[in-house]
Design a protein around this motif. Structure first.
Motif, PDB file in Angstrom:
ATOM      1  N   THR A  62      81.676  -4.880 118.001  1.00  0.00           N
ATOM      2  CA  THR A  62      80.261  -5.554 117.768  1.00  0.00           C
ATOM      3  C   THR A  62      80.837  -7.017 117.475  1.00  0.00           C
ATOM      4  O   THR A  62      79.878  -7.888 116.909  1.00  0.00           O
ATOM      5  N   THR A  63      81.982  -7.358 117.917  1.00  0.00           N
ATOM      6  CA  THR A  63      82.501  -8.793 117.786  1.00  0.00           C
ATOM      7  C   THR A  63      82.434  -9.604 118.977  1.00  0.00           C
ATOM      8  O   THR A  63      83.383 -10.723 118.999  1.00  0.00           O
ATOM      9  N   TYR A  64      81.844  -9.282 119.891  1.00  0.00           N
ATOM     10  CA  TYR A  64      81.994  -9.934 121.323  1.00  0.00           C
ATOM     11  C   TYR A  64      83.139  -9.879 121.907  1.00  0.00           C
ATOM     12  O   TYR A  64      83.988  -9.377 121.532  1.00  0.00           O
ATOM     13  N   MET A  65      83.025  -9.811 123.420  1.00  0.00           N
ATOM     14  CA  MET A  65      84.360  -9.595 124.276  1.00  0.00           C
ATOM     15  C   MET A  65      85.363 -10.337 123.917  1.00  0.00           C
ATOM     16  O   MET A  65      86.679  -9.900 123.697  1.00  0.00           O
ATOM     17  N   ASN A  66      85.209 -11.666 123.627  1.00  0.00           N
ATOM     18  CA  ASN A  66      86.555 -12.485 123.390  1.00  0.00           C
ATOM     19  C   ASN A  66      87.263 -12.247 121.942  1.00  0.00           C
ATOM     20  O   ASN A  66      88.137 -12.912 121.736  1.00  0.00           O
ATOM     21  N   ASP A  67      86.688 -11.552 121.186  1.00  0.00           N
ATOM     22  CA  ASP A  67      87.297 -11.191 119.866  1.00  0.00           C
ATOM     23  C   ASP A  67      87.136  -9.694 119.607  1.00  0.00           C
ATOM     24  O   ASP A  67      87.043  -9.189 118.237  1.00  0.00           O
ATOM     25  N   SER A  68      87.458  -8.921 120.590  1.00  0.00           N
ATOM     26  CA  SER A  68      87.822  -7.407 120.735  1.00  0.00           C
ATOM     27  C   SER A  68      88.906  -7.051 119.603  1.00  0.00           C
ATOM     28  O   SER A  68      89.010  -5.934 119.107  1.00  0.00           O
ATOM     29  N   GLY A  69      89.947  -7.925 119.846  1.00  0.00           N
ATOM     30  CA  GLY A  69      91.267  -7.453 119.251  1.00  0.00           C
ATOM     31  C   GLY A  69      91.008  -7.097 117.705  1.00  0.00           C
ATOM     32  O   GLY A  69      91.460  -5.972 117.132  1.00  0.00           O
ATOM     33  N   LYS A  70      90.366  -7.777 116.917  1.00  0.00           N
ATOM     34  CA  LYS A  70      90.076  -7.589 115.415  1.00  0.00           C
ATOM     35  C   LYS A  70      89.498  -6.130 115.359  1.00  0.00           C
ATOM     36  O   LYS A  70      89.915  -5.469 114.346  1.00  0.00           O
ATOM     37  N   SER A  71      88.501  -5.707 115.994  1.00  0.00           N
ATOM     38  CA  SER A  71      87.757  -4.667 116.085  1.00  0.00           C
ATOM     39  C   SER A  71      88.800  -3.383 116.328  1.00  0.00           C
ATOM     40  O   SER A  71      88.962  -2.347 115.742  1.00  0.00           O
ATOM     41  N   ASN A  77      94.036   1.109 112.968  1.00  0.00           N
ATOM     42  CA  ASN A  77      94.702   1.310 111.525  1.00  0.00           C
ATOM     43  C   ASN A  77      93.667   2.382 110.884  1.00  0.00           C
ATOM     44  O   ASN A  77      94.105   3.389 110.204  1.00  0.00           O
ATOM     45  N   HIS A  78      92.322   2.198 110.940  1.00  0.00           N
ATOM     46  CA  HIS A  78      91.626   2.964 109.849  1.00  0.00           C
ATOM     47  C   HIS A  78      91.643   4.342 110.245  1.00  0.00           C
ATOM     48  O   HIS A  78      91.575   5.387 109.478  1.00  0.00           O
ATOM     49  N   LEU A  79      91.513   4.743 111.686  1.00  0.00           N
ATOM     50  CA  LEU A  79      91.560   6.336 111.894  1.00  0.00           C
ATOM     51  C   LEU A  79      93.070   6.754 112.121  1.00  0.00           C
ATOM     52  O   LEU A  79      93.492   7.837 112.317  1.00  0.00           O
ATOM     53  N   LYS A  80      94.093   5.771 111.743  1.00  0.00           N
ATOM     54  CA  LYS A  80      95.473   6.251 111.929  1.00  0.00           C
ATOM     55  C   LYS A  80      95.713   6.824 113.188  1.00  0.00           C
ATOM     56  O   LYS A  80      96.497   7.944 113.374  1.00  0.00           O
ATOM     57  N   ILE A 117      92.844  -8.321 122.635  1.00  0.00           N
ATOM     58  CA  ILE A 117      93.487  -6.984 122.072  1.00  0.00           C
ATOM     59  C   ILE A 117      95.013  -7.160 121.967  1.00  0.00           C
ATOM     60  O   ILE A 117      95.813  -6.987 120.950  1.00  0.00           O
ATOM     61  N   ALA A 118      95.735  -8.019 122.999  1.00  0.00           N
ATOM     62  CA  ALA A 118      97.046  -8.055 123.194  1.00  0.00           C
ATOM     63  C   ALA A 118      97.648  -9.005 121.958  1.00  0.00           C
ATOM     64  O   ALA A 118      98.524  -8.673 121.329  1.00  0.00           O
ATOM     65  N   LEU A 119      96.977  -9.954 121.468  1.00  0.00           N
ATOM     66  CA  LEU A 119      97.428 -10.835 120.499  1.00  0.00           C
ATOM     67  C   LEU A 119      97.062  -9.845 118.939  1.00  0.00           C
ATOM     68  O   LEU A 119      97.995 -10.206 118.235  1.00  0.00           O
ATOM     69  N   ALA A 120      96.017  -9.208 118.859  1.00  0.00           N
ATOM     70  CA  ALA A 120      95.868  -8.480 117.556  1.00  0.00           C
ATOM     71  C   ALA A 120      97.062  -7.383 117.530  1.00  0.00           C
ATOM     72  O   ALA A 120      97.407  -7.092 116.495  1.00  0.00           O
ATOM     73  N   LEU A 121      97.166  -6.753 118.653  1.00  0.00           N
ATOM     74  CA  LEU A 121      98.181  -5.721 118.371  1.00  0.00           C
ATOM     75  C   LEU A 121      99.703  -6.374 118.704  1.00  0.00           C
ATOM     76  O   LEU A 121     100.460  -5.224 118.446  1.00  0.00           O
ATOM     77  N   CYS A 125     101.230  -3.211 125.292  1.00  0.00           N
ATOM     78  CA  CYS A 125     101.669  -1.934 125.822  1.00  0.00           C
ATOM     79  C   CYS A 125     100.324  -0.845 125.242  1.00  0.00           C
ATOM     80  O   CYS A 125     100.857  -0.049 124.252  1.00  0.00           O
ATOM     81  N   TYR A 126      99.149  -1.011 125.809  1.00  0.00           N
ATOM     82  CA  TYR A 126      98.219  -0.389 125.344  1.00  0.00           C
ATOM     83  C   TYR A 126      97.573   0.125 126.569  1.00  0.00           C
ATOM     84  O   TYR A 126      97.343  -0.462 127.697  1.00  0.00           O
TER      85      TYR A 126
END
Length: 185
Positions: A62-71, A77-80, A117-121, A125-126
C-alpha cells in the motif's frame, strides 16, 4: 514452509486496471481462485492460503509502486521468510503482452518498483515473475502507457494471461523456482 507472493502495483481506483498494476491483478486472480480475500494490514493488503505443505502469503503493498521495498522488507522480516522463498510479480515493458518470464534474480531493468525492493533488501537476488505488458507507445510516452488502461484487445485476452500467471505461481509454490522455470520459461 512459508512462501510469500508479492504483487506490485499502485493503490487507488484510478490505477486498478492499469498495465502497471498487473502484479496486483495476478494476486487478485489467485486469491479468487483460492477463495481468499485481502485485508488491509501494515504497509500492505494481505491474504493467505495453504498449498500442499506450504502456507502461502500474498500481499499487495500500500506504499505505491516506487516505494515497494519498505513493504517487502517489513513482510519478509515479520513473517520470517527468507527472500528466496518470495516471488515478486511485476509488469515488464520489454516483453510482449502476455509473455511471462521467471527469474531467480536480476537487475531492475529500469523498473522503479524493483529498484526500490533491491535498495531495501540490499540485493537484487530475489525471485520475480515478469509479466509482459508490451511497449506500444511513442517516444516519451512510457508513463502514460504503463499508467493507462488495457486496450480492448488486451482486455479480451487478460483473463487467459492471468490464469497462466497463476499456474506459474502454483508451480513455483509446489516445486520452487527451478521447477517452475523448467515448466514455463
Amino acid at each position: 514452509m512459508k512462501l510469500l507472493l508479492v504483487g506490485l502495483g499502485n493503490i487507488g481506483v484510478e490505477y486498478a486496471y492499469t498495465r502497471h498494476n498487473v502484479g496486483f491483478l495476478v494476486v487478485d486472480y489467485l486469491a479468487a481462485q483460492q477463495k481468499v480475500t485481502f485485508r488491509v494490514s501494515r504497509l500492505a493488503a494481505t491474504a493467505s492460503f495453504a498449498c500442499k505443505h506450504h502456507e502461502v502469503y500474498m500481499f499487495k503493498p500500500t506504499t505505491y509502486m516506487n516505494d515497494s521495498g519498505k513493504s517487502v522488507r517489513y513482510w519478509l522480516n515479520h513473517l520470517k521468510i527468507p527472500v528466496e522463498q518470495s516471488l515478486t510479480i511485476v509488469d515488464d515493458i520489454t516483453l510482449p503482452f502476455g509473455t511471462m518470464r521467471l527469474r531467480a534474480k536480476g537487475s531492475d531493468a529500469g523498473h522503479n518498483g524493483l529498484k526500490d525492493i533491491a535498495l531495501a533488501l540490499h540485493s537484487d537476488c530475489y525471485p520475480r515473475l515478469r509479466v509482459g505488458i508490451g511497449h506500444d507507445f511513442p517516444k516519451g510516452g512510457l508513463a502514460d502507457f504503463v499508467l493507462g488502461n488495457f486496450n480492448t484487445k488486451e482486455v479480451e485476452a487478460l483473463n487467459a494471461h492471468l490464469d497462466k500467471a497463476c499456474q506459474i505461481l502454483i508451480a513455483w509454490c509446489n516445486g520452487g523456482i527451478a521447477h517452475a522455470m523448467n515448466q514455463f520459461n
